[in-house]
Design a protein around this motif. Sequence first.
Motif, PDB file in Angstrom:
ATOM      1  N   LYS A 202      -2.921   6.868 -33.787  1.00 21.65           N
ATOM      2  CA  LYS A 202      -1.584   6.445 -33.376  1.00 21.65           C
ATOM      3  C   LYS A 202      -0.664   5.880 -34.339  1.00 21.65           C
ATOM      4  CE  LYS A 202      -2.080   2.065 -30.895  1.00 21.65           C
ATOM      5  NZ  LYS A 202      -1.891   1.478 -29.461  1.00 21.65           N
ATOM      6  N   ARG A 279       0.456  12.569 -33.526  1.00 20.98           N
ATOM      7  CA  ARG A 279       1.345  11.524 -33.226  1.00 20.98           C
ATOM      8  C   ARG A 279       2.224  11.940 -32.179  1.00 20.98           C
ATOM      9  NH1 ARG A 279       0.666   8.967 -39.433  1.00 20.98           N
ATOM     10  NH2 ARG A 279      -1.433   8.004 -39.033  1.00 20.98           N
ATOM     11  N   ARG A 282       1.053  12.639 -28.840  1.00 23.97           N
ATOM     12  CA  ARG A 282       0.912  11.109 -28.110  1.00 23.97           C
ATOM     13  C   ARG A 282       1.963  10.560 -27.708  1.00 23.97           C
ATOM     14  NH1 ARG A 282      -0.994   6.141 -27.995  1.00 23.97           N
ATOM     15  NH2 ARG A 282      -3.333   5.757 -27.975  1.00 23.97           N
TER      16      ARG A 282
END
Length: 322
Positions: A202, A279, A282
């Motif tokens: 992340k 990412r 997410r």
Amino acid sequence: MRHTVLTGDRPTGPLHIGHYFGSLANRIRLQDEHDVYVLVADYQVITDRDLPGEIRRNTVDVVLDYLAIGLSNTTIFQHSAVPELNQLLLPFLSLVTVSELQRNPTVKDEIAHSSQAAVSGLMFTYPVHQAADILFCKGDLVPVGKDQLPHIEVTRVIARRFNERYAPVFPVPDALLSQTPLLKGLDGGKMSKSRGNAIALKASDDETAALIRRAVTDAERHITFEPERRPEVANLLTIAGLCTGRAPEAIAEEIGDGGASALKRLVIEAVNEFFRPIRDKRRSLAEADVHDVLRAGNARAREVAVRTLDEVRQAMGYAFGP
């Protein structure tokens, strides 16, 4: 042949790129071919530390990472939510000796890096707890790194001894080794989220760049891929190769006399480009998504664990009634 696969992670912090290339990418492939159980091993967090830390936040982080990489056709569940699984620890402990646990090399490594004031008894049961994790769902295929092979051997021993002593309840699982080279941390040691030497999945582009710029290399300017002689440089080249699909040797030849700074610039660009879609995904997820996944996964895992524990009790002569 369809297998039952058990794999998972301890929620001690966000997952990193070593996890992705070492095991997560393999899980994505396996989930469409086999029955995959993914364990958030929250109980095991206290194996090598006095306090569990931000266990709830870390659990959410790990599951967000799972969802971001595309783990969807799996049973994702928490250790602490399946008490029947943990009940298997008692009969399993009776099947191994103290000396077998003491000489386990993975246990020795965990003890060496433990943050506990003193080594707890739980530390020595760690391989047996993992055996319960694998066998509660009749797992017969376990994706692991080479450092986890001793734990798998303990599981195989326990399965064989239970079957011989009581009844043939459990499969003897096989390890599935990743073909990806083991990535080192950016300090040259073992990559670990608890040792602060890893790039989290992340991480932002800037955070990734800052971490890679601080990575250990060596004094030689000409870049070559020599894992034995120049392990830190080879590690960065391996990361770049995994992210770009190119051979590390070819990347080294391209950089040549550009030195460590050129190597690190290339690695930064490769990592950020490769992980950008993950990412982005997410950031689109919410904590409610995690709750939904765990609610369904915990219920499914408990159903399976109840059936397995009932078989174990029957085999050992503890069960009464039909």
